[in-house]
Design an enzyme around this catalytic site. Structure first.
Site, short mmCIF file in Angstrom:
data_model
loop_
_atom_site.label_atom_id
_atom_site.label_comp_id
_atom_site.label_asym_id
_atom_site.label_seq_id
_atom_site.Cartn_x
_atom_site.Cartn_y
_atom_site.Cartn_z
N GLY A 110 38.41 24.57 -20.40
CA GLY A 110 37.93 25.67 -21.71
C GLY A 110 38.06 24.84 -22.87
N GLY A 111 39.52 23.55 -22.90
CA GLY A 111 39.35 22.64 -23.41
C GLY A 111 39.72 23.48 -25.54
CB CYS B 222 35.87 25.97 -27.29
SG CYS B 222 35.27 27.71 -27.70
CE LYS C 48 35.24 31.34 -35.48
NZ LYS C 48 35.96 30.26 -35.56
N GLY D 91 34.80 22.21 -45.03
CA GLY D 91 33.94 22.38 -43.99
C GLY D 91 34.28 24.32 -43.68
CD GLU E 182 34.40 19.02 -49.29
OE1 GLU E 182 33.17 18.40 -49.82
OE2 GLU E 182 34.99 19.74 -48.53
N GLY F 44 37.06 17.62 -40.55
CA GLY F 44 36.14 17.25 -39.36
C GLY F 44 37.00 17.26 -38.36
CG ASP G 69 32.30 18.88 -30.17
OD1 ASP G 69 32.06 19.21 -30.31
OD2 ASP G 69 33.63 19.42 -30.14
CG HIS H 62 18.09 53.19 -41.31
ND1 HIS H 62 18.33 52.40 -42.04
CD2 HIS H 62 18.21 54.95 -41.41
CE1 HIS H 62 18.68 52.78 -42.94
NE2 HIS H 62 18.82 54.29 -42.14
#
Length: 475
Positions: free
Chosen positions: A58-59, A61, A70, A196, A217, A281, A321, A454
């Site tokens: 799964g590394g 992430c 999240k 970022g 930044e 990063g 990556d 809608h």
């Protein structure tokens, strides 16, 4: 030589004979999003597959990136809902954040997804080789002294949280996102170095948790890779939330002291806080893995490939990556599938980085795909680009959610929509249709004729397309 453990097609594990267990059709180094996607698709295509992983399947992430961050952002959303509940006629109050409980929730999500992934890998008959692998030949990966061969090699070793030259990550008061994900207490005041995706997401979480946050930044704006209209909206929203930011000046250094940290910028301005999160990063994990010795072309640690992800050496491919470009889990996932199908001779379609959807999961969320207005004008010319902005103030569901924002469409004049840029609550959920619009080169007239339910935020995409097609309904 110790024989490898191999899983058969029914999922049971047995110890295979050395000759059978150490030679594979496809040998993958790295079990993150890119690596395991390549493994699953390769197995589905009938190849014998081995996956080398030194940590957990799964590394980044699953364990240190997308999923845990999240989860924190959802906890932050709940905190914000509690703070504003009275506005919606609900009697509730925000008291405090219980970080051990937040972490237990987050870790439970990770554990469940990890169990699901390991079970899936096992069910597909993929051999998992645990240990740190090194490329020792054009068809060989050596793990803890044992050599394994593959007719095809896929390198998927992922990335790490990088720092700036001379900036030491102590793990105490100068930390990375890896450390931030395991904190059991919250700082009162925090500095975030980097505006970022990672920096803005953590700033958003901590602000919702009651932390006083300042982002530093070096570039002129937050989220500098996004369209200018989106940047303006985000900075306005962050100011409203009292998330401070200092842009346009480079970081000079930081000192740790008994009270926390003191950061200095090149113009002499200083900031003090309890800790500094370094979010500048991620770098490729390729050092000392034998890539250069095998003859691969490298650039600042990245593996250089052609557009079909072949390295130019033997049958060695690279994905995720470690390949220059967007560092996104779903990009790696797609590239893993792509290479498996490429090896199988299926000639899969190349998806350019610019047409891969991006989401920044702060509040408000940013979602985009395709060219920004500036990039489109650079490519097609100033007079060959038209745009349309649709303010979400006119969207019923956005008003119900108490949010704000906009959708911006970028069109090649008299041609297809080449960019979709969105900001607002939960706008990441709309990027699916946005990427179809861009990748299928849809004209605004095509999208305008489709029916959008809608009341949804999704219908704002349709409204924007209608306006761009010259027949705005509410404009």
């Amino acid at each position: 030589m110790v024989p490898a453990r191999r899983t058969n097609r029914r999922g049971s594990i047995h110890v295979a004979e050395p000759a059978a267990s150490q030679a594979f059709d496809i040998l993958i180094l790295g079990g993150g999003s890119a690596g395991y996607a390549a493994a699953l698709r390769s197995a589905e295509l009938g190849f014998s597959v081995a996956l080398v992983e030194k940590g957990k399947l799964g590394g980044t992430c699953l364990h240190n990136g997308c999923i845990p961050t999240k989860a924190l952002l959802h906890s932050a959303e709940i905190a914000e809902n509690a703070k504003t509940a009275a506005k919606y006629g609900v009697k509730a109050s925000f008291e405090s954040i219980d970080m051990p409980a937040v972490n237990a929730y987050k870790d439970g999500i990770i554990a469940g997804k990890f169990r699901g992934l390991t079970g899936l890998i096992k069910s597909k008959g993929i051999t998992v080789i645990e240990g740190e692998g090194k490329l020792t030949g054009q068809d060989t990966v050596t793990v803890d002294g044992t050599a394994y061969t593959g007719k095809n090699i896929i390198l998927a070793t992922g990335s790490y949280s990088r720092s700036l030259p001379g900036l030491e990550i102590t793990g105490n008061k100068v930390i990375t996102s890896d450390h931030a994900l395991t904190m059991d207490t919250l700082p009162k005041k925090a500095l975030v170095l980097g505006g970022g995706v990672i920096g803005c997401e953590f700033a958003s979480v901590w602000n919702s948790f009651g932390v006083d946050v300042t982002i530093i930044e070096a570039l002129p704006s937050l989220v500098p890779n996004e369209d200018a209209a989106i940047v303006k909206q985000l900075e306005r929203a962050f100011k409203k939330r009292k998330i401070d930011f200092n842009t346009g000046t480079r970081f000079a250094g930081v000192e740790e002291n008994e009270n926390g940290v003191k950061a200095t910028l090149e113009d002499g301005k200083t900031f003090e806080a309890d800790l500094l999160l370094v979010a500048v990063g991620r770098g490729p994990v390729t050092a000392n893995l034998g890539f250069e010795d095998a003859g691969l072309t490298m650039d600042r640690g990245y593996v250089i490939t052609n557009e079909r992800l072949h390295t130019g050496v033997g049958n060695i491919y690279a994905v995720g990556d470690i390949v220059p470009g967007l560092q996104l889990a779903h990009r790696g996932f797609q590239q893993g599938i792509f290479v498996a199908e490429e090896i199988a001779g299926k000639k899969p379609v190349v998806v350019e980085d610019v047409n891969i959807p991006k989401v920044t999961y702060c509040e408000p969320e940013i979602a985009s795909v395709g060219l920004t207005e500036a990039k489109a004008k650079e490519k097609f010319g100033d007079d060959a680009v038209t745009i349309q902005e649709y303010n979400l103030a006119g969207n019923g569901k956005t008003s119900i959610l108490g949010s704000a924002g906009l959708i911006k469409l970028v069109r090649q004049a008299d041609g297809p929509i080449v960019g979709v840029h969105m900001i607002g609550a939960r706008m990441g959920e709309q990027v699916g249709e946005a990427q179809l619009i861009v990748n299928w080169e849809a004209f605004p007239e095509d999208v305008a004729s489709l029916v959008h339910a809608h009341p949804t935020q999704n219908e704002a995409l349709g409204e924007a397309a209608m306006a761009l097609a010259g027949k705005p309904l509410h404009g």
